[in-house]
Design an enzyme around this catalytic site. Structure first.
Site, PDB file in Angstrom:
ATOM      1  N   GLU A 130      40.387 -41.798 -15.015  1.00 17.80           N
ATOM      2  CA  GLU A 130      39.794 -42.756 -15.460  1.00 17.80           C
ATOM      3  C   GLU A 130      38.321 -42.188 -15.807  1.00 17.80           C
ATOM      4  OE1 GLU A 130      42.058 -44.444 -12.025  1.00 17.80           O
ATOM      5  OE2 GLU A 130      41.412 -42.521 -12.793  1.00 17.80           O
TER       6      GLU A 130
ATOM      7  N   HIS B  98      38.803 -37.647 -11.739  1.00 21.51           N
ATOM      8  CA  HIS B  98      40.060 -38.217 -12.017  1.00 21.51           C
ATOM      9  C   HIS B  98      40.226 -38.702 -13.597  1.00 21.51           C
ATOM     10  CE1 HIS B  98      40.843 -39.373  -7.578  1.00 21.51           C
ATOM     11  NE2 HIS B  98      40.552 -38.080  -7.911  1.00 21.51           N
TER      12      HIS B  98
END
Length: 367
Positions: A49, A47
């Protein structure tokens, strides 16, 4: 606001490659400097992040994270992002909007707060909501987001009275249409479009070459009339043919390793559009672009199944009483019942204009 806008820019890079996951952008800031950034990778991969934190490395400790969507808190194909954020030593998290996914909504923020992180919510919220409009509908309803796209002359025609339609809009407009098509999970057309135009229905680059990743091509073909030599059947990517044929003995189904046929009849003997969209949703299709023809678009508008409209309008007059218009179907009985759009934007693309809008709810049509 600058850092969240940068995160939004990164998220746009992921559009079309993350479904059924949302497209997310993330930026790690130490002091006033960006030390890591990233966007959502294809399903099963990192993802946004995690990409940004990995790039930041030790500089993430004590830093601030800007991310366009609430960090996930659940174990899916990848570990929860909240865990990675806490372990990296992030001090403060700015996220734009809550994740509407029921298994995340608010829980990501809660877990980060419990770990002692400061949380700020709401920067560039409208832009973030629009960015993932398809994901937001899909995750809350299980249905794909439906965009009706068409190209028309100034007088509303999609072809001359002889059927000639190449080309109404400019090359620049067609390139933009390919860019939008590439961000779709599926492209839907009716059999009349296949028989008349024999389209390829591929997403192509500026050199007119097919992209590596292609949207699913869906042909609504109630009576199974698609010819085996149709160009879209020869192109890279998969094709789904939706018919209304119940008796297999009447079917002239075309088979192939990249071709699937399903029967979804309604009571009138045509393809049940609502059931088709539900079936696509069950297959993980989060957004579809319907490119015609006028009968299919008309039926979708009549049944209030369209979430967004993208119309390319060329400064040309075609005329002709028999020339087809972009939308047919039953239509509105009075102007009071005509479908009106909200949140309309208009953009010049070469000599043409692109109009984007969202159908108003039924109760708002007369406003």
């Amino acid at each position: 606001m600058y850092f969240m806008r940068r995160a939004l820019h990164l998220a746009h890079e992921a559009l079309g490659n993350t479904n059924p996951n949302p497209a997310v952008g993330a930026v790690v800031v130490q002091g006033k400097n960006i030390v890591g950034e990233g966007f959502t990778q294809p399903p099963g991969q990192d993802h946004a992040e995690v990409v940004a934190l990995r790039q930041a490395g030790p500089l993430a400790h004590g830093a601030t994270l800007y991310v366009t969507l609430e960090p996930c808190v659940h174990q899916g194909r990848t570990p929860p992002c909240t865990q990675a954020i806490i372990q990296a030593g992030i001090r403060e998290v700015h996220y734009s909007v809550k994740d509407p996914n029921p298994i995340v909504n608010g829980l990501g923020e809660q877990q980060l707060k419990e770990a002692g992180l400061r949380i700020i919510v709401g920067e560039e919220a409208d832009a973030s909501q629009k960015l993932n409009e398809a994901y937001n509908k899909f995750i809350t309803t299980g249905l794909p987001f439906v965009t009706a796209k068409f190209a028309t002359s100034l007088d509303g025609k999609i072809a001359t009275n002889t059927g000639d339609s190449k080309w109404i809009t400019s090359r620049l407009a067609r390139r933009e249409a390919h860019r939008i098509r590439a961000m779709s999970d599926a492209v839907i057309v009716g059999i009349a479009t296949v028989l008349t135009d024999d389209p390829q229905l591929t997403a192509r680059d500026e050199a007119d070459q097919p992209l590596e990743q292609q949207p699913l091509r869906v042909v609504i073909d109630s009576q199974g009339r698609i010819p085996p030599g149709a160009r879209l059947l020869q192109e890279p990517g998969k094709t789904l043919i939706a018919t209304a044929i119940v008796n297999e003995g009447e079917s002239k189904a075309i088979s192939g390793p990249r071709i699937e046929t399903i029967s979804i009849p309604d009571r009138s003997g045509t393809v049940d559009l609502k059931a088709l969209l539900a079936s696509l949703g069950q297959a993980g299709i989060t957004n579809v672009m319907v490119e015609g023809g006028s009968a299919i678009l008309g039926s979708l508008f009549d049944e209030h199944l369209v979430d967004k409209v993208i119309a390319f309008i060329a400064p040309v007059i075609i005329g002709g009483q028999q020339a087809k218009t972009s939308v047919s179907g039953l239509g509105a009985k009075t102007m009071e019942h005509a479908l009106r759009l909200r949140n309309v934007s208009i953009q010049e693309i070469g000599p043409d204009i692109m109009v984007i809008g969202y159908p108003k709810p039924n109760s708002d049509q007369s406003e």
